[in-house]
Design a protein around this motif. Structure first.
Motif, PDB file in Angstrom:
ATOM      1  N   SER A  68      13.634   3.143   5.734  1.00  0.00           N
ATOM      2  CA  SER A  68      12.868   3.022   6.988  1.00  0.00           C
ATOM      3  C   SER A  68      11.661   3.947   6.982  1.00  0.00           C
ATOM      4  N   ASP A  69      11.798   5.153   6.389  1.00  0.00           N
ATOM      5  CA  ASP A  69      10.648   6.058   6.312  1.00  0.00           C
ATOM      6  C   ASP A  69       9.555   5.491   5.410  1.00  0.00           C
ATOM      7  N   VAL A  70       9.963   4.930   4.271  1.00  0.00           N
ATOM      8  CA  VAL A  70       8.970   4.335   3.369  1.00  0.00           C
ATOM      9  C   VAL A  70       8.304   3.136   4.019  1.00  0.00           C
ATOM     10  N   ALA A  71       9.080   2.304   4.708  1.00  0.00           N
ATOM     11  CA  ALA A  71       8.494   1.142   5.366  1.00  0.00           C
ATOM     12  C   ALA A  71       7.543   1.557   6.471  1.00  0.00           C
ATOM     13  N   ALA A  72       7.860   2.659   7.181  1.00  0.00           N
ATOM     14  CA  ALA A  72       6.959   3.131   8.224  1.00  0.00           C
ATOM     15  C   ALA A  72       5.653   3.661   7.641  1.00  0.00           C
ATOM     16  N   ASP A 128       0.849  -1.186   0.000  1.00  0.00           N
ATOM     17  CA  ASP A 128       0.000   0.000   0.000  1.00  0.00           C
ATOM     18  C   ASP A 128       0.886   1.237   0.000  1.00  0.00           C
ATOM     19  N   LEU A 129       0.875   1.974  -1.104  1.00  0.00           N
ATOM     20  CA  LEU A 129       1.726   3.154  -1.265  1.00  0.00           C
ATOM     21  C   LEU A 129       0.954   4.458  -1.161  1.00  0.00           C
ATOM     22  N   SER A 130      -0.293   4.399  -0.755  1.00  0.00           N
ATOM     23  CA  SER A 130      -1.108   5.615  -0.720  1.00  0.00           C
ATOM     24  C   SER A 130      -0.700   6.561   0.393  1.00  0.00           C
ATOM     25  N   ALA A 131      -0.055   6.058   1.443  1.00  0.00           N
ATOM     26  CA  ALA A 131       0.312   6.908   2.580  1.00  0.00           C
ATOM     27  C   ALA A 131       1.673   7.569   2.418  1.00  0.00           C
ATOM     28  N   VAL A 132       2.391   7.262   1.364  1.00  0.00           N
ATOM     29  CA  VAL A 132       3.719   7.850   1.164  1.00  0.00           C
ATOM     30  C   VAL A 132       3.533   9.222   0.528  1.00  0.00           C
ATOM     31  N   PRO A 133       4.009  10.312   1.156  1.00  0.00           N
ATOM     32  CA  PRO A 133       3.813  11.650   0.582  1.00  0.00           C
ATOM     33  C   PRO A 133       4.709  11.888  -0.623  1.00  0.00           C
ATOM     34  N   GLY A 168       3.659   0.490   6.246  1.00  0.00           N
ATOM     35  CA  GLY A 168       3.264  -0.489   7.245  1.00  0.00           C
ATOM     36  C   GLY A 168       3.879  -1.854   7.059  1.00  0.00           C
ATOM     37  N   ALA A 169       4.763  -2.015   6.088  1.00  0.00           N
ATOM     38  CA  ALA A 169       5.413  -3.302   5.843  1.00  0.00           C
ATOM     39  C   ALA A 169       6.913  -3.079   5.849  1.00  0.00           C
ATOM     40  N   PRO A 170       7.658  -3.753   6.718  1.00  0.00           N
ATOM     41  CA  PRO A 170       9.108  -3.546   6.760  1.00  0.00           C
ATOM     42  C   PRO A 170       9.780  -4.103   5.505  1.00  0.00           C
ATOM     43  N   ALA A 171      10.973  -3.601   5.260  1.00  0.00           N
ATOM     44  CA  ALA A 171      11.740  -4.087   4.106  1.00  0.00           C
ATOM     45  C   ALA A 171      12.158  -5.531   4.344  1.00  0.00           C
ATOM     46  N   PRO A 172      12.173  -6.370   3.323  1.00  0.00           N
ATOM     47  CA  PRO A 172      12.576  -7.770   3.501  1.00  0.00           C
ATOM     48  C   PRO A 172      14.009  -7.881   4.012  1.00  0.00           C
ATOM     49  N   GLN A 173      14.243  -8.926   4.762  1.00  0.00           N
ATOM     50  CA  GLN A 173      15.577  -9.164   5.305  1.00  0.00           C
ATOM     51  C   GLN A 173      16.558  -9.496   4.175  1.00  0.00           C
ATOM     52  N   ALA A 176      18.262  -1.080  -3.220  1.00  0.00           N
ATOM     53  CA  ALA A 176      17.484  -1.983  -4.072  1.00  0.00           C
ATOM     54  C   ALA A 176      16.013  -1.982  -3.668  1.00  0.00           C
ATOM     55  N   TYR A 177      15.761  -1.930  -2.358  1.00  0.00           N
ATOM     56  CA  TYR A 177      14.371  -1.870  -1.884  1.00  0.00           C
ATOM     57  C   TYR A 177      13.691  -0.598  -2.383  1.00  0.00           C
ATOM     58  N   LEU A 178      14.377   0.549  -2.304  1.00  0.00           N
ATOM     59  CA  LEU A 178      13.794   1.802  -2.768  1.00  0.00           C
ATOM     60  C   LEU A 178      13.568   1.775  -4.279  1.00  0.00           C
ATOM     61  N   ALA A 179      14.508   1.210  -5.022  1.00  0.00           N
ATOM     62  CA  ALA A 179      14.336   1.127  -6.472  1.00  0.00           C
ATOM     63  C   ALA A 179      13.146   0.261  -6.843  1.00  0.00           C
ATOM     64  N   ALA A 180      12.950  -0.838  -6.131  1.00  0.00           N
ATOM     65  CA  ALA A 180      11.810  -1.708  -6.424  1.00  0.00           C
ATOM     66  C   ALA A 180      10.493  -1.029  -6.082  1.00  0.00           C
ATOM     67  N   VAL A 181      10.461  -0.294  -4.979  1.00  0.00           N
ATOM     68  CA  VAL A 181       9.228   0.398  -4.590  1.00  0.00           C
ATOM     69  C   VAL A 181       8.911   1.516  -5.586  1.00  0.00           C
ATOM     70  N   VAL A 182       9.934   2.250  -6.008  1.00  0.00           N
ATOM     71  CA  VAL A 182       9.708   3.313  -6.987  1.00  0.00           C
ATOM     72  C   VAL A 182       9.215   2.731  -8.309  1.00  0.00           C
TER      73      VAL A 182
END
Length: 323
Positions: free
Chosen positions: A211-215, A175-180, A218-223, A229-235
């Motif tokens: 950590s800000d995006v995961a907060a 859910d990416l709706s809460a990310v400003p 509501g879902a933490p980044a995978p271990q 890489a996590y930020l690139a995948a989310v973007v």
């Protein structure tokens, strides 16, 4: 870059002007000022020829002060730190906190500039600019100003690194709706400038943004997944969703396809109307109105041909096959 900090604790990325560009700007300003001073002096000499020597000397001193001292001060104040030479060289005078200069700043710079530029032929100003870490002369030190560069070479646009293939589509349910929007902008800037940053600084910045995006999601980044890489995948997932939202019909997104209206029944022309223009060429008569045979016998001695209306209600064509 300069480490200027405003009153709101915002660091400004300003590039101080160095001695060569400042010297060129001063030379251009002096050339313009001297040309104006010569023109004013010639006009004064022509208009005050009947006055005595003392009056002519006083007028000459007043013209020198107004043109060579007051002129640059007025121009710098009205243009907010951009004289003719500085505009040509892409420079501007700003305060220590990055704000625009006022009259008092320009006045102090102009008065001290008479001593360190005009009276010493710029020697004192050059030495002070070479010694200063920001390239400031004595007028800038006493006035609390700084000359910065406005036309900075534009760096090539940063490349957005794609996520690893094993992360593609892994965050489809996130859910990416809460990310400003400002956080998205910070993430994009961090990813595009990752190659220009120190590895440790880039890792720390990416970790904080992850950590800000995961907060927010509501879902933490995978271990075991690097923060970049996590930020690139989310973007990438956000870009895919925006593309589906904009071109849903073409890419099979959530936008329902527009249903085409049902086909209208075939056009039926009334009996007295001429044939339709899109009819087959064999059905269009070559000349004259359509021939309708009489209701009686077609010819003497021949079989009687009766024209009956078709069962679907359309008018007959009037065609009679040969005997």
């Amino acid at each position: 870059m300069s480490d200027l900090v405003t009153g709101e604790a915002v660091a400004l990325e300003l590039r101080p002007a160095r001695l060569p560009s400042r010297a060129l700007a001063v030379l251009l300003d002096l050339a313009v000022a001297v040309a104006v001073y010569v023109a004013v002096t010639v006009a004064l000499v022509a208009s005050t020829a009947s006055l005595d020597v003392a009056a002519q000397t006083a007028l000459s001193i007043a013209a020198f002060v107004l043109v060579l001292v007051g002129g640059p001060i007025a121009v710098e104040t009205l243009s907010h730190g951009r004289s003719l030479g500085k505009m040509a060289c892409g420079l501007r005078v700003v305060r220590d906190d990055g704000g625009p200069v006022r009259f008092r700043h320009s006045l102090v710079r102009g008065l001290i500039g008479v001593i360190e530029i005009l009276m010493t032929f710029g020697v004192v100003a050059c030495i002070a600019s070479l010694v200063s870490a920001r390239g400031r002369r004595l007028g800038d030190v006493f006035a609390g100003t700084l000359v910065v560069r406005e036309r900075v070479p534009v760096a090539p646009a940063g490349f957005m690194p794609p996520p690893p293939p094993w992360l593609a589509g892994r965050f489809a349910e996130l859910d990416l709706s809460a990310v400003p929007d400002d956080l998205w902008l910070a993430v994009r800037q961090c990813l595009t400038r990752m190659g220009q940053l120190d590895p440790r600084v880039g890792w720390a910045m990416a970790e904080r943004l992850a950590s800000d995006v995961a907060a927010r999601t509501g879902a933490p980044a995978p271990q075991g997944v690097p923060p970049a890489a996590y930020l690139a995948a989310v973007v990438q997932e956000r870009q895919v969703r925006e593309a589906r939202r904009a071109f849903g019909a073409a890419q099979g997104g959530g936008v329902p396809a527009v249903t085409a209206p049902a086909a209208s029944p075939p056009y039926v022309s009334p009996a007295p109307a001429p044939p339709a223009p899109w009819a087959a060429p064999s059905a269009v008569p070559t000349a004259g109105p359509p021939v309708v045979p009489p209701a009686g016998p077609a010819r003497a001695g021949g079989p009687e041909v009766t024209r009956e209306a078709p069962s679907d209600g359309r008018s007959g064509t009037g065609f009679v096959p040969p005997a």
